[in-house]
Scaffold this active site. Sequence first.
Site: not given
Lengths: 312, 150
Positions: A115-119, A121, A183, A236
């Site tokens: 779940a990479a966006a916004p990027g 990490k 994440d 988070c």
Amino acid sequence: MSARDVIKETNPAFYERYSRIEDSDEFWEFIIKPLRQSIRVNTLKAPLEVVVERLSEEFELEPIPWVKEGFFINVDSLAKIPEHGLGVVFGQEASSMIPPVVLDPKPGELVLDMAAAPGSKTGQIAQYMENEGCIIANDPQISRANVLMANLNRMGVLIARVTIRDGASFARFENTFDRVLLDAPCSSVGMIRKRWKFLTEWREKAVIRYMNIQKRLILAGYRALKPGGVMVYSTCTIDPLENEEVVDYLLRKTDAKLEKIDLQVKTSEPVLEWEGKEYSEDLKKALRIHPNDNDTEAFFIAKIVKPGDGGE
Amino acid sequence: MQRKFTNPREEIGKTPDTELVKRLLIENYGHAPDLVYLIRGNHQKVYARKPCPLEIKSDGWLYFGRIESDGIRLSIEGSFLVGPKATKNVVELGDDMARRYLAGESVEIENKELHGWVIVKWRSYYLGSAKAKEGRLINYVPKERRLRVE
């Protein structure tokens, strides 16, 4: 009006639920206190010490203890930092830099960021890999995937492949990835400090909905992980149903093991019992970070390993 | 120094993209990073990336620059990849001039003879390509990446 009263009045159900986890004045204050500005130095573009030296001529930097590329900085807008436009530094919240540090990817590896966006990490992972290897960076929404691509571009990442699919579909890539970062999408209590709507729109129903998504994703991610590989699960938020419950579910369903995380960061007590349910003692190895622990967003990070040697 | 180029745009499609881009980079800057290159779209945009062992339907190219009628212009990211090993056509700016350039201004340079695409360098950083013409560097910093000066 105290922070406690503001929160109680804005969203009584939120206040009632989380006062069962922590109920200090400090906790409520830091739930809503605006965040300090922090940046990550992007070592794909310039050496850390060179960037720090240049920035120090103009700004006050305070090192973030748990990530050597991270700094708090005294600036009201990132657009005033020459390095920002150049992609040499990237605005990133201090606690959100922890999952890639714990993941600890190496050059040449194959990594999945579910779940990479916004990027931010993903970019951090790429810099630890020194732009060698491959990262599959996924987001199920096209609009978010476009933001992800733009950010990876600005960071100078050459090894990312962006996919737009349901993260659970990665289950079919069994035993494929050296490392997996999940994440997870969550109720974002930690981000109230950035956006008030996460408090006003918070609902317990949404927490349950996120928990179910997280359980699907964590199982898929674990399945895609090679034996001997490392998976990091993070959110988070502070809700035990989205944190301890999800990791405990993985531990019960699979042969996954938790590994202790050794970082210079203050943490809160893990929640090992919630709403009549008991969780594995092993969850003491995860990091539960409340906003008042380090004056950051709230975060939860678990380091998961898959038994085996990872041999071909 | 007036550089002579045939129009490289005419070669797109006739020469493999990676081969063409590498040749232009060597001609223009003296160094070509070993990457996979792709030329795409009406504006002859150049994209770059490294190979990935996993076969999966995906996107993900880094915007590297553009083929111009008289050479190759680099994006900020392209200049960071080429700049450290470039052997020619690199123009270094001092602090004040670099700030003005980053804010979007075209700036004066001492070398009045320089003409064509150059990499702009400031300390250890690379600010993309600019067009050198009659003692000036014509600014190509995208609006959304400019330095905000008060």
